[in-house]
Design a protein around this motif. Sequence first.
Motif, PDB file in Angstrom:
ATOM      1  N   LYS A 103     -39.702 -27.383  -8.211  1.00 48.52           N
ATOM      2  CA  LYS A 103     -40.056 -26.671  -9.450  1.00 48.52           C
ATOM      3  C   LYS A 103     -41.180 -27.384 -10.210  1.00 48.52           C
ATOM      4  CE  LYS A 103     -35.996 -23.888 -10.031  1.00 48.52           C
ATOM      5  NZ  LYS A 103     -35.088 -23.223 -10.958  1.00 48.52           N
ATOM      6  N   ALA A 104     -42.191 -27.796  -9.436  1.00 43.94           N
ATOM      7  CA  ALA A 104     -43.313 -28.528 -10.031  1.00 43.94           C
ATOM      8  C   ALA A 104     -44.647 -27.874  -9.683  1.00 43.94           C
ATOM      9  CB  ALA A 104     -43.306 -29.975  -9.541  1.00 43.94           C
ATOM     10  N   GLU A 105     -44.612 -26.619  -9.227  1.00 47.50           N
ATOM     11  CA  GLU A 105     -45.855 -26.018  -8.739  1.00 47.50           C
ATOM     12  C   GLU A 105     -46.740 -25.410  -9.823  1.00 47.50           C
ATOM     13  OE1 GLU A 105     -43.429 -22.274  -9.128  1.00 47.50           O
ATOM     14  OE2 GLU A 105     -43.051 -24.400  -8.787  1.00 47.50           O
ATOM     15  N   ARG A 106     -46.140 -24.953 -10.934  1.00 51.06           N
ATOM     16  CA  ARG A 106     -46.871 -24.137 -11.893  1.00 51.06           C
ATOM     17  C   ARG A 106     -48.071 -24.868 -12.497  1.00 51.06           C
ATOM     18  NH1 ARG A 106     -48.459 -19.553 -11.805  1.00 51.06           N
ATOM     19  NH2 ARG A 106     -50.397 -20.334 -12.657  1.00 51.06           N
ATOM     20  N   ALA A 107     -47.885 -26.131 -12.896  1.00 51.98           N
ATOM     21  CA  ALA A 107     -48.980 -26.883 -13.515  1.00 51.98           C
ATOM     22  C   ALA A 107     -50.123 -27.095 -12.530  1.00 51.98           C
ATOM     23  CB  ALA A 107     -48.467 -28.231 -14.019  1.00 51.98           C
ATOM     24  N   PHE A 108     -49.794 -27.266 -11.261  1.00 54.74           N
ATOM     25  CA  PHE A 108     -50.832 -27.515 -10.266  1.00 54.74           C
ATOM     26  C   PHE A 108     -51.600 -26.235  -9.939  1.00 54.74           C
ATOM     27  CE2 PHE A 108     -47.378 -30.650  -9.180  1.00 54.74           C
ATOM     28  CZ  PHE A 108     -47.940 -31.669  -9.923  1.00 54.74           C
ATOM     29  N   LEU A 109     -50.896 -25.127  -9.910  1.00 54.79           N
ATOM     30  CA  LEU A 109     -51.568 -23.837  -9.742  1.00 54.79           C
ATOM     31  C   LEU A 109     -52.567 -23.604 -10.877  1.00 54.79           C
ATOM     32  CD1 LEU A 109     -48.463 -21.727  -8.691  1.00 54.79           C
ATOM     33  CD2 LEU A 109     -50.540 -21.934  -7.321  1.00 54.79           C
ATOM     34  N   GLN A 110     -52.124 -23.911 -12.089  1.00 54.89           N
ATOM     35  CA  GLN A 110     -52.988 -23.704 -13.256  1.00 54.89           C
ATOM     36  C   GLN A 110     -54.196 -24.638 -13.218  1.00 54.89           C
ATOM     37  OE1 GLN A 110     -52.286 -21.131 -15.563  1.00 54.89           O
ATOM     38  NE2 GLN A 110     -54.474 -21.565 -15.874  1.00 54.89           N
ATOM     39  N   THR A 111     -53.983 -25.877 -12.780  1.00 57.83           N
ATOM     40  CA  THR A 111     -55.087 -26.827 -12.680  1.00 57.83           C
ATOM     41  C   THR A 111     -56.154 -26.326 -11.718  1.00 57.83           C
ATOM     42  OG1 THR A 111     -53.696 -28.736 -13.189  1.00 57.83           O
ATOM     43  CG2 THR A 111     -55.721 -29.174 -11.958  1.00 57.83           C
ATOM     44  N   ALA A 112     -55.723 -25.808 -10.572  1.00 52.42           N
ATOM     45  CA  ALA A 112     -56.679 -25.282  -9.589  1.00 52.42           C
ATOM     46  C   ALA A 112     -57.476 -24.121 -10.178  1.00 52.42           C
ATOM     47  CB  ALA A 112     -55.935 -24.844  -8.331  1.00 52.42           C
ATOM     48  N   GLU A 113     -56.785 -23.205 -10.855  1.00 54.43           N
ATOM     49  CA  GLU A 113     -57.473 -22.054 -11.441  1.00 54.43           C
ATOM     50  C   GLU A 113     -58.417 -22.486 -12.566  1.00 54.43           C
ATOM     51  OE1 GLU A 113     -54.570 -19.123 -12.509  1.00 54.43           O
ATOM     52  OE2 GLU A 113     -53.771 -18.981 -10.463  1.00 54.43           O
ATOM     53  N   ASP A 114     -58.012 -23.477 -13.351  1.00 52.69           N
ATOM     54  CA  ASP A 114     -58.867 -23.978 -14.429  1.00 52.69           C
ATOM     55  C   ASP A 114     -60.131 -24.635 -13.887  1.00 52.69           C
ATOM     56  OD1 ASP A 114     -57.024 -23.110 -16.264  1.00 52.69           O
ATOM     57  OD2 ASP A 114     -56.141 -25.083 -16.651  1.00 52.69           O
ATOM     58  N   CYS A 115     -60.074 -25.102 -12.644  1.00 53.17           N
ATOM     59  CA  CYS A 115     -61.245 -25.734 -12.020  1.00 53.17           C
ATOM     60  C   CYS A 115     -62.128 -24.720 -11.301  1.00 53.17           C
ATOM     61  CB  CYS A 115     -60.799 -26.803 -11.036  1.00 53.17           C
ATOM     62  SG  CYS A 115     -60.046 -28.248 -11.821  1.00 53.17           S
ATOM     63  N   GLY A 116     -61.795 -23.434 -11.432  1.00 50.78           N
ATOM     64  CA  GLY A 116     -62.631 -22.396 -10.852  1.00 50.78           C
ATOM     65  C   GLY A 116     -62.135 -21.792  -9.567  1.00 50.78           C
ATOM     66  N   ILE A 117     -60.953 -22.209  -9.082  1.00 53.99           N
ATOM     67  CA  ILE A 117     -60.379 -21.614  -7.874  1.00 53.99           C
ATOM     68  C   ILE A 117     -59.844 -20.233  -8.217  1.00 53.99           C
ATOM     69  CG2 ILE A 117     -58.656 -21.864  -6.063  1.00 53.99           C
ATOM     70  CD1 ILE A 117     -60.839 -23.975  -5.961  1.00 53.99           C
ATOM     71  N   SER A 118     -60.165 -19.258  -7.399  1.00 55.00           N
ATOM     72  CA  SER A 118     -59.784 -17.876  -7.665  1.00 55.00           C
ATOM     73  C   SER A 118     -58.268 -17.697  -7.716  1.00 55.00           C
ATOM     74  CB  SER A 118     -60.356 -16.958  -6.582  1.00 55.00           C
ATOM     75  OG  SER A 118     -59.831 -15.655  -6.700  1.00 55.00           O
ATOM     76  N   GLU A 119     -57.826 -16.829  -8.605  1.00 58.12           N
ATOM     77  CA  GLU A 119     -56.392 -16.510  -8.699  1.00 58.12           C
ATOM     78  C   GLU A 119     -55.888 -15.887  -7.405  1.00 58.12           C
ATOM     79  OE1 GLU A 119     -53.248 -13.808 -11.313  1.00 58.12           O
ATOM     80  OE2 GLU A 119     -55.411 -13.624 -11.642  1.00 58.12           O
ATOM     81  N   THR A 120     -56.781 -15.243  -6.651  1.00 59.87           N
ATOM     82  CA  THR A 120     -56.364 -14.549  -5.428  1.00 59.87           C
ATOM     83  C   THR A 120     -56.304 -15.467  -4.211  1.00 59.87           C
ATOM     84  OG1 THR A 120     -58.653 -13.901  -4.924  1.00 59.87           O
ATOM     85  CG2 THR A 120     -57.328 -12.371  -6.241  1.00 59.87           C
ATOM     86  N   LEU A 121     -56.674 -16.747  -4.356  1.00 59.58           N
ATOM     87  CA  LEU A 121     -56.521 -17.666  -3.238  1.00 59.58           C
ATOM     88  C   LEU A 121     -55.028 -17.910  -2.999  1.00 59.58           C
ATOM     89  CD1 LEU A 121     -58.335 -19.548  -1.359  1.00 59.58           C
ATOM     90  CD2 LEU A 121     -57.558 -21.400  -2.834  1.00 59.58           C
ATOM     91  N   CYS A 122     -54.671 -18.140  -1.766  1.00 58.20           N
ATOM     92  CA  CYS A 122     -53.278 -18.406  -1.387  1.00 58.20           C
ATOM     93  C   CYS A 122     -52.665 -19.474  -2.291  1.00 58.20           C
ATOM     94  CB  CYS A 122     -53.233 -18.854   0.065  1.00 58.20           C
ATOM     95  SG  CYS A 122     -51.619 -19.432   0.603  1.00 58.20           S
ATOM     96  N   SER A 123     -51.482 -19.221  -2.809  1.00 64.04           N
ATOM     97  CA  SER A 123     -50.838 -20.144  -3.749  1.00 64.04           C
ATOM     98  C   SER A 123     -50.465 -21.472  -3.104  1.00 64.04           C
ATOM     99  CB  SER A 123     -49.594 -19.491  -4.366  1.00 64.04           C
ATOM    100  OG  SER A 123     -48.683 -19.092  -3.364  1.00 64.04           O
ATOM    101  N   TYR A 124     -50.220 -21.487  -1.793  1.00 64.20           N
ATOM    102  CA  TYR A 124     -49.953 -22.757  -1.121  1.00 64.20           C
ATOM    103  C   TYR A 124     -51.180 -23.668  -1.232  1.00 64.20           C
ATOM    104  CZ  TYR A 124     -45.857 -20.571   1.021  1.00 64.20           C
ATOM    105  OH  TYR A 124     -44.656 -19.945   1.226  1.00 64.20           O
ATOM    106  N   HIS A 125     -52.330 -23.096  -1.008  1.00 61.01           N
ATOM    107  CA  HIS A 125     -53.563 -23.883  -1.067  1.00 61.01           C
ATOM    108  C   HIS A 125     -53.895 -24.267  -2.503  1.00 61.01           C
ATOM    109  CE1 HIS A 125     -55.164 -23.327   3.157  1.00 61.01           C
ATOM    110  NE2 HIS A 125     -54.047 -22.624   3.146  1.00 61.01           N
ATOM    111  N   LYS A 126     -53.698 -23.352  -3.434  1.00 59.79           N
ATOM    112  CA  LYS A 126     -53.977 -23.683  -4.843  1.00 59.79           C
ATOM    113  C   LYS A 126     -53.064 -24.782  -5.354  1.00 59.79           C
ATOM    114  CE  LYS A 126     -53.685 -19.628  -6.767  1.00 59.79           C
ATOM    115  NZ  LYS A 126     -53.651 -18.639  -7.849  1.00 59.79           N
ATOM    116  N   THR A 127     -51.802 -24.735  -4.986  1.00 62.80           N
ATOM    117  CA  THR A 127     -50.857 -25.763  -5.442  1.00 62.80           C
ATOM    118  C   THR A 127     -51.297 -27.139  -4.955  1.00 62.80           C
ATOM    119  OG1 THR A 127     -48.993 -24.209  -5.492  1.00 62.80           O
ATOM    120  CG2 THR A 127     -48.455 -26.540  -5.338  1.00 62.80           C
TER     121      THR A 127
END
Length: 441
Positions: A103-127
């Motif tokens: 239950k630690a994925e949400r902050a890392f997903l947000q960090t990736a998106e804040d750095c310009g990674i698309s929301e539609t990229l696979c969540s495994y890769h974004k995390t």
Amino acid sequence: MQVIETFGHYVEKLSDTDPAKARVLLKTGWQAQNLKFRFTPDKELLPADRYLARLMMDTMLRPLKNPDQSVLVSVFTPCELMQEVGLSPYNVESFSCYLSASKAERAFLQTAEDCGISETLCSYHKTFIGAAKKGLLPAPRCIVYTTLACDANLLTFRELAELYGVPCFAIDIPACRTKMPITKDDGLLSPDDANVAYVAEQLRELAAFLEKHTGKKINEDSLRERLARSRRTLANYDRFQKERVDKYIPADLVSPLYCGMTNNILLGTKEEEAYTEKLLADLEKAGPARGKRIYWMHIIPFWSDAVKNVFRLNENAQIVGCELAQVANLEAHSDDPYEDMAMRLLYNALNGSISRRIEAGIRHAKETKADGVVWFNHWGCKHTLGGSQLAKKRFEAAGIPTLILDGDGCDRSHGGEGQTSTRLGAFLEMLNAGGAEAFKV
């Protein structure tokens, strides 16, 4: 459950202020879980799956303990070469699964998106990208990935190579043009011969790359022996799937998912072969089959309570196979170890047209006498999303009722738990009401 939420919260929080401490906490928590697997395992699981839980956790802990002895890989990367130079697999999808389970994925997903990674990229890769950018996940010795199946690989591993500042090797996999390898007495003949040679040459270059960056030499006799072990492992698993048709095998959600990982990144190890041998031993003690049997296409959302309530250790409905554990074509083989690995990549069920993937899924579902198939539309996987309607049509034409289920294997915010519960419940009701004919009404 509250303990896990608290643990995940502190991992996320410390990642912002002291990533080194966050990593120690993560490693300590996972080690504690591993002790639980060893000393108080889930007695409802068969011995093979209890062993698999420990094996997978050991695999996850190695890169945290000794990152310099690890290699960051995509899920279908042939890891036998890395094993020969003493490198452990450090897999993006697996680590993201475990971060989500913590239950630690949400902050890392947000960090990736804040750095310009698309929301539609696979969540495994974004995390994974987000966790790496925060400094939680350590740098590996090197990175090796393929272009196979997942288009996110092209972005993720280049991004991580730049972030970590480590050498990177990409294996380019051309699309397979044939449905099946064509064999004759004098060897393999098919329109993909040139592609096998092309991929095999890249793998020879990979061997030189690994030798350069580890200072160790690859022994070809040892590599051949390792590839023979890989083939035995896959053959054992194929036999298990075919022979489980009349047996009841208690199933949770994570064991089939673990198989999808270990049947790829741990191929060639004695431990993975031992797992498949344990599966065959469990068959001999298993009781007669009961309940509805579901074959699962693509990723299993292990975190979903809606899916757990239907399938976890349920005698009335079980997942009897997961596509990702059965992507290799066992008929493709060469005595040359580099060609052998090249064939496994080229003839992967997910390489090439969506039809090849669907045909493999139909074949494996029928082998397990599945009553139905769930095609899971993981958010961000364009290959799966784009092929879903054709897959449903083809599976049902083959007499296998199919549910297309939208969701996300890693990101809880894309859950839709109410809809998932309703659709799975309705699907099983239809199967219980009369199988394929009732489903067509």
